[in-house]
Design an enzyme around this catalytic site. Structure first.
Site, mmCIF file in Angstrom:
data_model
loop_
_atom_site.group_PDB
_atom_site.id
_atom_site.type_symbol
_atom_site.label_atom_id
_atom_site.label_comp_id
_atom_site.label_asym_id
_atom_site.label_seq_id
_atom_site.Cartn_x
_atom_site.Cartn_y
_atom_site.Cartn_z
ATOM 1 N N CYS A 96 35.345 32.163 41.290
ATOM 2 C CA CYS A 96 36.327 31.382 40.534
ATOM 3 C C CYS A 96 37.262 32.296 39.743
ATOM 4 C CB CYS A 96 35.597 30.413 39.596
ATOM 5 S SG CYS A 96 36.670 29.567 38.415
ATOM 6 N N CYS A 139 37.828 31.332 36.026
ATOM 7 C CA CYS A 139 36.612 31.631 35.251
ATOM 8 C C CYS A 139 36.654 33.066 34.737
ATOM 9 C CB CYS A 139 35.355 31.441 36.107
ATOM 10 S SG CYS A 139 35.083 29.756 36.686
#
Length: 332
Positions: free
Chosen positions: A87, A90
């Site tokens: 991700c 993230c």
């Protein structure tokens, strides 16, 4: 006509719920305040601050979730970062959260959960996209935000979370290990002792005398000025409990609760009686089971009563910690 033994009397109630728990909690809160003052003094003097009493950033798994998140949330707000290695957003957000966790120095803990390795937890929290950030405070879920946020916005959200934790639950974190603080400040003057609070002492005296109305009002007066005052919250919870049960008929309440497990009013009264009678696990178990059977406003009513009973016993009591974990499993 009611039998004399079926109705609780006020003197019996005052013996069943010990004021010592309230005062002990107050002493613990005072020590925490002194530790915070010592940390601030050391920082202002250019000294080396003591280390927090627990890790500020932790990797959490399904096996450690109950201990590291649910139980820890009775001491400090736990911010939960759901992320994954693949991700991209993230990787932008996580360093911000980690930096702020260090900066807040024990007022929050950051729990990082890899959704790929811990899919069950992600499902239980209803995670549909990452990054997703939530919090757990006193065993209760507090949604925060989803997607990447800049540091200024994250800081505002965390400030709001800390304020809610202090005002609603009296949870402020444990920012300093007192032993470490003493070692770091060796040779320096100790933080001054917080003087006795006349308003709080008056409330305790009213509770000791069995003047429940006076005690409730006195504790409410303290909380009007200091909403997060732990000792006043504990005292108020005890006084309100005693007021609720002082005129209950034991046999009637027990019969109603047994006849209909979904009768919220009967289960609340029975749990109050369980607690006053010293059957703490029974009281907590009854309400956790009722939360599992109810929905909407009824569920929220039972949950809030359970939180009140937690306050009567004290957040550090093992029975409260276990019941918070059980409640979290039912809710999540």
């Amino acid at each position: 006509m009611q039998s004399r033994n079926s109705r609780l009397n006020n003197s019996a109630l005052r013996g069943a719920v010990d004021l010592a728990a309230v005062k002990a909690a107050g002493e613990a809160a005072q020590k925490a305040e002194q530790a915070r003052a010592e940390r601030a003094r050391q920082s202002a003097a250019g000294g080396v601050p003591a280390e927090p009493a627990y890790p500020l950033v932790i990797d959490v798994t399904e096996e450690t979730f109950e201990t590291e998140v649910v139980q820890r949330s009775t001491e400090v707000p736990v911010v939960v970062d759901f992320w994954a290695e693949w991700c991209g957003p993230c990787k932008q957000l996580s360093p911000i959260l980690e930096r702020l966790a260090e900066e807040y120095a024990g007022r929050i803990v950051l729990a990082k959960i890899d959704v790929d390795a811990n899919q069950l937890i992600a499902q239980q929290f209803g995670i549909q996209g990452i990054p997703a950030v939530m919090a757990v405070v006193a065993g209760q879920l507090v949604p925060l935000f989803q997607g990447a946020e800049n540091e200024a916005n994250v800081r505002k959200i965390i400030d709001q979370l800390i304020a809610v934790a202090e005002q609603r639950f009296g949870i402020t974190g444990v920012p300093v290990d007192p032993a470490a603080a003493a070692e770091a400040g060796e040779g320096a003057a100790a933080a001054p002792r917080v003087p006795a609070d006349p308003a709080l002492e008056a409330a305790h005296d009213a509770l000791d005398r069995g003047d429940l109305g006076g005690a409730i009002q006195a504790y409410q007066n303290v909380l009007a000025d200091r909403p997060g005052h732990l000792e006043a919250k504990l005292g108020l919870a005890q006084a309100q409990l005693l007021r609720r049960v002082e005129s209950l008929d034991l046999q009637t309440v027990r019969a109603a609760a047994a006849a209909d497990p979904k009768d919220v009013a009967a289960q609340l009264q029975a749990a109050d009686l369980d607690l006053v009678g010293g059957h703490v696990e029974d009281a907590f178990g009854r309400l956790v089971a009722t939360v599992a059977k109810t929905f909407g406003e009824d569920r929220d009513t039972v949950r809030l009563r359970l939180l009140e009973l937690f306050e009567v016993i004290g957040a550090d009591d093992p029975r409260v910690i276990a019941a918070r974990a059980a409640l979290a499993r039912v809710l999540f």
